[in-house]
Design an enzyme around this catalytic site. Sequence first.
Site, short mmCIF file in Angstrom:
data_model
loop_
_atom_site.label_atom_id
_atom_site.label_comp_id
_atom_site.label_asym_id
_atom_site.label_seq_id
_atom_site.Cartn_x
_atom_site.Cartn_y
_atom_site.Cartn_z
N SER A 95 0.64 -1.29 -0.09
CA SER A 95 0.08 0.04 -0.11
C SER A 95 0.94 1.24 -0.09
O SER A 95 0.25 2.66 -0.25
CB SER A 95 -0.97 0.08 1.16
OG SER A 95 -0.35 0.55 2.46
N LYS A 102 1.99 4.28 7.29
CA LYS A 102 1.11 5.20 6.64
C LYS A 102 1.71 6.51 6.60
O LYS A 102 2.40 6.92 7.38
CB LYS A 102 -0.23 4.95 6.79
CG LYS A 102 -1.04 3.81 6.50
CD LYS A 102 -1.31 3.59 5.32
CE LYS A 102 -2.00 2.36 4.81
NZ LYS A 102 -1.19 1.23 5.37
#
Length: 235
Positions: free
Chosen positions: A156, A194
């Site tokens: 991701s 993230k």
Amino acid sequence: MLTKKQLDLLEFIHDRLQKDGVPPSFDEMKIALNLRSKSGIHRLITALEERGFIRRLAHRARAIEIIRLPEALGGGTAPVGFSPRVIQGGNQPSSPTATANIEPARATAVELPVMGRIAAGVPIEAISQVSHQVSVPSSMLSTAGQHYALEVRGDSMIDAGINNGDVVVIRETSVADNGDVVVALVEGQEATLKRFHRQGGSIALEAANPAYETRVYPEDRVKVQGRLVGLIRTY
């Protein structure tokens, strides 16, 4: 490493496939794991798929294939040892996530603890035990704060140059600026890698891959545990 819920779901799917030859429905999974909604099952399925334990077959209902099992369920997925390799380049890295441009003969190496694996995808169970050590060029590290390393699992953050299997170097800190790539502890139990964004009273954890949605949490449910300062890649 899988969370207990992820492991329970994988075991339930495996048992049903062994018994009936077909995977259970989402409703059956929800009941078996005592969850209130199927959205929780969707998140668990996505996490298992991202970590390479299952595969969902497109355009087929209830089509889930188990690719491998963890050791806890009789599989053989023990992590292999990590051998760092410093990659030489021509110019200085354009960002903190770039592979270090250091000649091994002149570099001063520092041994950092590898605290386990971090998900670049759906959050995984937080890891606090050292699995092994990795040699990191000292120029990667800042003079302030402690540092540690984590192995990346998932894709991701691929558009930020962080690939599955990379080792990220993290400086311990509890604060972050918008746009920083951080290790975030979600609801005190799960950690993820993230990009950090504060939005009023909420924290957005943004992926660097359009296939993954940005996840937004109340700020009291997210704790920054470190900021990305370097990356090591092996081939």
